[in-house]
Design a protein around this motif. Structure first.
Motif, short mmCIF file in Angstrom:
data_model
loop_
_atom_site.label_atom_id
_atom_site.label_comp_id
_atom_site.label_asym_id
_atom_site.label_seq_id
_atom_site.Cartn_x
_atom_site.Cartn_y
_atom_site.Cartn_z
N VAL A 62 0.84 -1.20 0.00
CA VAL A 62 0.00 0.00 0.00
C VAL A 62 0.87 1.25 0.00
O VAL A 62 0.59 2.23 -0.71
CB VAL A 62 -0.95 -0.01 1.21
N GLU A 63 1.94 1.24 0.79
CA GLU A 63 2.83 2.40 0.84
C GLU A 63 3.57 2.59 -0.47
O GLU A 63 3.80 3.71 -0.91
CB GLU A 63 3.79 2.24 2.01
N ILE A 64 3.93 1.48 -1.11
CA ILE A 64 4.56 1.59 -2.42
C ILE A 64 3.59 2.26 -3.40
O ILE A 64 3.98 3.13 -4.19
CB ILE A 64 4.97 0.18 -2.94
N GLY A 65 2.32 1.88 -3.32
CA GLY A 65 1.33 2.48 -4.19
C GLY A 65 1.09 3.95 -3.91
O GLY A 65 0.70 4.71 -4.80
N ASP A 66 1.33 4.39 -2.64
CA ASP A 66 1.09 5.78 -2.27
C ASP A 66 2.30 6.68 -2.49
O ASP A 66 2.20 7.90 -2.33
CB ASP A 66 0.69 5.86 -0.80
N LEU A 67 3.44 6.11 -2.85
CA LEU A 67 4.66 6.91 -3.01
C LEU A 67 4.48 8.04 -4.02
O LEU A 67 4.91 9.17 -3.80
CB LEU A 67 5.82 6.01 -3.44
N ARG A 68 3.88 7.72 -5.16
CA ARG A 68 3.75 8.73 -6.21
C ARG A 68 2.95 9.93 -5.71
O ARG A 68 3.36 11.08 -5.90
CB ARG A 68 3.07 8.12 -7.43
N SER A 69 1.83 9.68 -5.04
CA SER A 69 1.03 10.79 -4.51
C SER A 69 1.79 11.55 -3.43
O SER A 69 1.71 12.78 -3.35
CB SER A 69 -0.29 10.26 -3.95
N ALA A 70 2.54 10.82 -2.60
CA ALA A 70 3.28 11.47 -1.51
C ALA A 70 4.39 12.36 -2.06
O ALA A 70 4.59 13.49 -1.58
CB ALA A 70 3.86 10.42 -0.58
N LEU A 71 5.11 11.90 -3.04
CA LEU A 71 6.22 12.68 -3.59
C LEU A 71 5.71 13.95 -4.27
O LEU A 71 6.40 14.96 -4.31
CB LEU A 71 7.02 11.83 -4.56
N ARG A 72 4.47 13.89 -4.79
CA ARG A 72 3.92 15.05 -5.46
C ARG A 72 3.73 16.21 -4.48
O ARG A 72 3.75 17.38 -4.87
CB ARG A 72 2.59 14.68 -6.12
N VAL A 73 3.52 15.91 -3.19
CA VAL A 73 3.32 16.97 -2.19
C VAL A 73 4.49 17.06 -1.21
O VAL A 73 4.38 17.69 -0.16
CB VAL A 73 1.99 16.75 -1.42
N THR A 74 5.61 16.42 -1.53
CA THR A 74 6.80 16.49 -0.69
C THR A 74 7.70 17.63 -1.19
O THR A 74 7.95 17.75 -2.39
CB THR A 74 7.57 15.15 -0.72
N LYS A 75 8.20 18.44 -0.26
CA LYS A 75 9.00 19.61 -0.65
C LYS A 75 10.26 19.20 -1.39
O LYS A 75 10.93 18.23 -1.05
CB LYS A 75 9.37 20.41 0.59
N THR A 76 10.61 20.01 -2.40
CA THR A 76 11.81 19.78 -3.21
C THR A 76 12.89 20.80 -2.93
O THR A 76 14.03 20.67 -3.39
CB THR A 76 11.46 19.84 -4.70
N GLY A 77 12.55 21.90 -2.22
CA GLY A 77 13.49 23.00 -2.00
C GLY A 77 13.27 24.14 -2.96
O GLY A 77 13.91 25.20 -2.85
N LEU A 78 12.37 23.96 -3.90
CA LEU A 78 12.10 25.02 -4.88
C LEU A 78 10.80 25.76 -4.56
O LEU A 78 10.37 26.62 -5.32
CB LEU A 78 12.00 24.41 -6.29
N GLU A 79 10.18 25.37 -3.43
CA GLU A 79 8.92 26.00 -3.07
C GLU A 79 9.15 27.49 -2.76
O GLU A 79 10.20 27.89 -2.27
CB GLU A 79 8.30 25.32 -1.83
N GLY A 80 8.18 28.34 -3.04
CA GLY A 80 8.22 29.75 -2.71
C GLY A 80 8.79 30.63 -3.80
O GLY A 80 8.73 31.86 -3.71
N ILE A 81 9.39 30.03 -4.82
CA ILE A 81 9.97 30.84 -5.90
C ILE A 81 8.88 31.42 -6.79
O ILE A 81 9.01 32.51 -7.33
CB ILE A 81 10.98 30.00 -6.73
N GLY A 82 7.81 30.71 -6.92
CA GLY A 82 6.68 31.21 -7.70
C GLY A 82 6.85 31.01 -9.18
O GLY A 82 6.65 31.92 -9.97
N PHE A 83 7.27 29.80 -9.59
CA PHE A 83 7.38 29.52 -11.02
C PHE A 83 6.01 29.63 -11.68
O PHE A 83 4.99 29.23 -11.13
CB PHE A 83 7.93 28.10 -11.24
N VAL A 84 6.02 30.16 -12.90
CA VAL A 84 4.79 30.28 -13.66
C VAL A 84 4.90 29.40 -14.90
O VAL A 84 5.86 29.53 -15.68
CB VAL A 84 4.53 31.74 -14.08
N MET A 85 3.97 28.51 -15.06
CA MET A 85 3.99 27.60 -16.20
C MET A 85 3.74 28.38 -17.49
O MET A 85 2.84 29.23 -17.53
CB MET A 85 2.91 26.52 -16.05
N PRO A 86 4.51 28.12 -18.56
CA PRO A 86 4.24 28.79 -19.84
C PRO A 86 2.82 28.48 -20.30
O PRO A 86 2.26 27.44 -19.99
CB PRO A 86 5.27 28.15 -20.78
N GLY A 87 2.26 29.40 -21.04
CA GLY A 87 0.89 29.23 -21.49
C GLY A 87 0.69 28.00 -22.34
O GLY A 87 -0.41 27.47 -22.43
N TYR A 88 1.76 27.55 -22.98
CA TYR A 88 1.64 26.39 -23.85
C TYR A 88 1.89 25.09 -23.08
O TYR A 88 1.88 24.00 -23.63
CB TYR A 88 2.63 26.47 -25.02
#
Length: 930
Positions: free
Chosen positions: A289-315
């Protein structure tokens, strides 16, 4: 587990002590309360000179009447009995669930599907009884009529009593118990009860040794859960992940137990893709179950780039986040919310069918250190998986999953922390401490905790770094539901929800608590039942939408008294009696479906009786290899076709064609015996010698008798002449007469010449008498013959146990949609003797589940007790065994009965799909004929 109503007891073992509760001539019924419907004494209907209690519907559909309190002793064994009379009682289901039964006896503590036999229609006084194990110290008798459905007509009750059964060992059937040292396992109502004990490696070895086949299957399911299309490579990836991230997060004790499981399973022959099962396999299964949840967990785990405010290109392509899985519904109640002021906890799991089908192990662990624990688990599990835990300190632990929080690489697996919490947690504080220590964040949960010693309950939302604990002892209630906590995959605490948003400059998201449809339903039920919450509340909740869903797989309920005694009401399969076939996601070649077995009462302490009488080390569950029968070389046989010169010659033409088919079959031995059975059945309707048969357009019985008995005659002739002379005779006769009309006289002359001796006596016995020479009697029908009786068929399914599965099996029998006519389907309590006398009857469900079958089982020679049947002196007690049994009706030999029954709900369903082979008795294992 103690199987209510069907314990292995004898009536002579009743203690003889005075009844604890009884309705006597002095009883005015004033102490009885109509919960639904109406109940009043009826002076016009008496039994033994006193007015009976008349029960009717008052427009609320069903009727339930409760007695005054009955004092019992938890874990002791009792029998409730009473008399019921019915007049025009017509029961109707209110929907697909629940399956309503007739007038029946039960106890207030029992689920809706646990009851005595029931009656309906119009019947004189009938005695009902039910043996049970007490799960309450203060219980009450319940008179139930059509619970969950509706009815017309009336029922009268009288002579209700509750008596204690003498102190004797109560255990599952000896043949079903497998032991290994102090460990044991046995099947019960879709579950496998497994007891292990001792030091870590020792108890693990016991576990693995007793479950090798199940562990093999479960590993394959886990691999399919990762990637159903490439299981082998997916499993290798899973092993690497478990080794890198999780294995060392377990402490030495649990690693030793997992090592023992792997070694025990390997010693018993368990393999995965040709190699022996090892430690990493077991570790991976326990963290799947934890192996299955890794992908979702990593999506909300800090990378160190938080707070910079990257803006995705319109395309750029915006991808939606993965929605949270809805995995459970649960509640805990105490104090002012409950009927008796004491604690109660309940839980139902929503889960993938792939893993759900084998999460049916009731694992009882008595460790060398820590508390004895009882948990729902899976083969090879050191933890629950569905997270239902109890221990001998009276603690109950369960949860509902909430949205996945970040991954903490320094933390330990939840499988480890939950196991430690229940093994070493003697109260809520200790449980919370174990759950929260070194939390890796995976499989984020809202935990429900109950303490049966103090009646305290708690709700603990455990994010990765943020937590929130509500405790009844501090009068902390979310939403003002005093005495009540609920869970349904929706985090309630703001700080826990904020962990899902690691980047303060990320996309906007509404983080305020918004009640889901299940949150709303829980609060509605709380308001309706506040002050009366008990087991019945739990049984009702878990059969009520949306608290039960299409992905529900079980239910568990324990009160404070039950928790202290390590008792639990548990159901595997949807707790609303609905079948679960699985959707497109589940079609991976593994899943068989979940079919409801109903609630059963399990007890860790009372399970010790399973060891009584069972001895010797168990071997891995395997089937003995059988040498396959081989078909005869067709070059030795005759060819061509012949025509009968008269009706009296039909035995030769039909019999020779039939016997040729027998000899080219790979089951020739069984087929000859099947012909003997078929001949007996045809002679019941056509008791005429072969030489005097006359064909008719009104019946095909003469043709069938000629084919079956004619083939038997040729088989007997072969035995008389020997193979060489017999086959030479047949080849020569067919070569000479192919496509011609032939007479019996010509064949008799050819046979006598080929044998070199007169055969007048032989042919006189076979052709001129009604007897079947050499036949010593036996079965009169083949299972396959039921196909020819579709128009006169009545299907009767059992409601005493596994009612939902039995109903589904009845509906699937013979694939009704192939025919324009569908047979009548009735519940077991609806069937009358007239029904049985005038129909060919198919009984679905074994005798303990089907009361109509139980009434006639001995009359048709069937040996089936509990979940164990005997064929040719050999017991079949595995949960994977099933039986198809054909017999003549004891009411009219021209009618046939067919029993389709499995030792478990799943096997009954499988048997209904594959039970019509040309044999009188068919034994099946895993749905395949032996």
């Amino acid at each position: 587990m103690i199987r209510l109503g069907l314990l292995i007891l004898c009536a002579s073992l009743l203690s003889g002590a005075p009844a604890l509760f009884t309705t006597t001539s002095d009883t005015s019924w004033k102490s009885w309360t109509a919960v639904r419907g109406t109940a009043q004494p009826d002076a016009t209907v008496k039994r033994e000179g006193r007015p009976a209690l008349r029960v009717e519907s008052n427009g609320e559909s069903d009727a339930i009447v409760r007695s005054s309190a009955v004092s019992l002793r938890i874990g002791k064994h009792y029998e409730i009995s009473g008399w019921v009379r019915v007049d025009g009682l017509d029961v109707r289901d209110g929907g697909r669930s629940p399956i309503a039964v007739g007038a029946t006896l039960s106890m207030s503590s029992m689920p809706f599907d646990v009851h005595s036999e029931s009656v309906a229609g119009t019947r004189e006084w009938t005695r009902l009884k039910l043996r049970f194990t007490a799960s309450r110290s203060q219980d009450a008798v319940m008179l139930r009529v059509a619970e969950g459905g509706a009815f017309r007509g009336r029922a009268w009750f009288d002579g209700i009593s509750v008596e204690e059964i003498g102190s004797i060992p109560i255990a599952p059937d000896k043949a079903s118990v497998r032991t290994f040292g102090p460990a044991y396992r046995y099947p019960s109502a879709g579950w496998i009860y497994l007891h292990i004990e001792g030091k870590p490696y020792e108890r693990g070895y016991q576990h693995g040794y007793l479950m090798p086949t199940e562990i093999e299957r479960y590993l394959d399911r886990c691999a399919a859960q990762i990637d159903a299309k490439s299981r082998e490579s997916a499993w290798q990836w899973g092993r690497i992940t478990a080794d890198a991230l999780f294995l060392r997060g377990f402490d030495e004790e649990i690693r030793e137990e997992m090592k023992g499981i792997a070694d025990g399973a390997a010693a018993a022959g368990a393999k995965w893709h040709g190699r022996k099962v090892d430690l990493l396999d077991i570790a991976t299964a326990n963290t799947i179950v934890e192996i299955g949840d890794l992908r979702s967990a990593l999506r909300v785990t800090k990378t160190g780039l938080e707070g910079i405010g990257f803006v995705m290109p319109g395309y750029g392509e915006q991808k939606a986040d993965v929605p949270p899985n809805e995995r459970c519904s649960a509640f805990a109640a105490t104090g002012k919310a409950t009927r008796d002021g004491h604690m109660i906890v309940g839980h139902t799991t929503f889960w993938s069918l792939t893993l759900a089908e084998q999460t049916n192990v009731m694992l009882d662990i008595q460790p060398a250190a820590g508390h004895r624990l009882l948990m729902q688990a899976y083969p090879g599990g050191i933890e629950s998986g569905t997270d239902w835990y109890q221990n001998d300190a009276g603690v109950v632990l369960t949860e509902t999953t909430i949205r996945q929080s970040p991954f903490n690489r320094e933390g330990t697996p939840v499988a480890f922390r939950a196991r430690k919490a229940i093994q070493y947690g003697g109260d809520i504080d200790q449980v919370v401490e174990h759950l929260n220590t070194k939390n890796n964040g995976l499989y984020t949960n809202e935990w429900m905790i109950g303490d049966g010693k103090t009646d305290e309950i708690a709700m603990f939302e455990l994010g990765t770094y943020k937590t929130k604990l509500w405790r009844s002892s501090k009068n902390e209630w979310f939403g003002g539901t005093e005495g009540f906590y609920w869970g349904c995959n929706n985090a309630k605490d703001l700080d826990v929800r904020l962990e899902l948003l690691p980047d303060p400059k990320g996309s906007p998201e509404d983080v305020a608590f918004s009640p889901s449809v299940r949150d709303i339903k829980w609060q509605e039920m709380y308001r309706q039942h506040k002050g009366s919450i008990d087991e019945q509340f739990g049984f009702l909740a878990f059969r009520t939408s949306p608290l039960v869903s299409m992905s529900a797989m079980d239910a568990k309920i324990a009160t404070a008294e039950m928790a202290r005694e390590m008792l639990v009401w548990a159901a595997i399969g949807k707790p609303n009696q609905r079948e679960r076939l699985g959707g497109d996601r589940d079609k991976n070649g593994i899943n068989e479906g979940l079919f409801p077995s109903g609630y059963r009462l399990f007890s860790a302490k009372l399970s010790e009786a399973a060891r009584v009488g069972a001895s010797g080390a168990a071997s891995p569950m395997s089937k003995a290899e059988k040498k396959p029968e081989t078909a005869m070389d067709e070059a030795k046989l005759w060819s061509g076709w012949i025509l009968p010169a008269s009706d009296g010659d039909l035995w030769l033409t039909a019999g020779s064609a039939t016997y040729h088919g027998v000899l080219t079959s790979e089951r020739a031995g069984r087929t000859v015996e099947s012909l003997r059975v078929a001949a007996r059945s045809h002679q019941i309707r056509e008791n005429t010698p072969l030489s005097r048969l006359r064909l008719t357009l009104d019946s095909d019985v003469p043709n069938r008798l000629a084919a079956a008995k004619g083939a038997l005659a040729l088989d007997a002739l072969r035995g008389d002449l020997g193979d060489e002379k017999f086959f030479a005779l047949m080849r020569a006769f067919f070569d000479e007469h192919t496509t011609q009309r032939v007479t019996t006289a010509a064949f008799r002359a050819a046979a006598s010449k080929a044998g070199g001796k007169p055969l007048d006596q032989f042919f006189a016995q076979w052709l001129d008498t009604v007897a079947i020479p050499g036949d010593n009697g036996g079965a009169s029908y083949l299972a396959s013959q039921m196909q020819d009786r579709y128009g006169s068929m009545l299907i009767v399914y059992g409601t005493m146990a596994e009612a939902g599965a039995n109903r589904y099996a009845a509906e699937q029998f013979l694939l009704h949609d192939v025919f324009e006519h569908s047979p009548v389907i009735k519940k077991d309590f609806e069937v009358t003797e007239e029904d049985l006398r005038t129909h060919d009857v198919v009984f679905i469900g074994r005798p303990e589940a089907n009361q109509a079958l139980a009434a006639v089982a001995s009359r048709i020679g069937m040996d089936y007790a509990g979940a164990n049947f005997v064929v040719d002196g050999k017991p079949h007690a595995s949960e994977y065994d099933a039986l198809s049994y054909a017999a003549a009706s004891p009411f009219d030999a021209r009618r046939m009965f067919l029993v389709v029954a499995g030792n478990s709900a799943l096997e009954t369903v499988k048997a209904a799909r594959s039970s019509l082979l040309p044999q009188a008795v068919i034994t099946l294992h895993n749905g395949k004929a032996d």
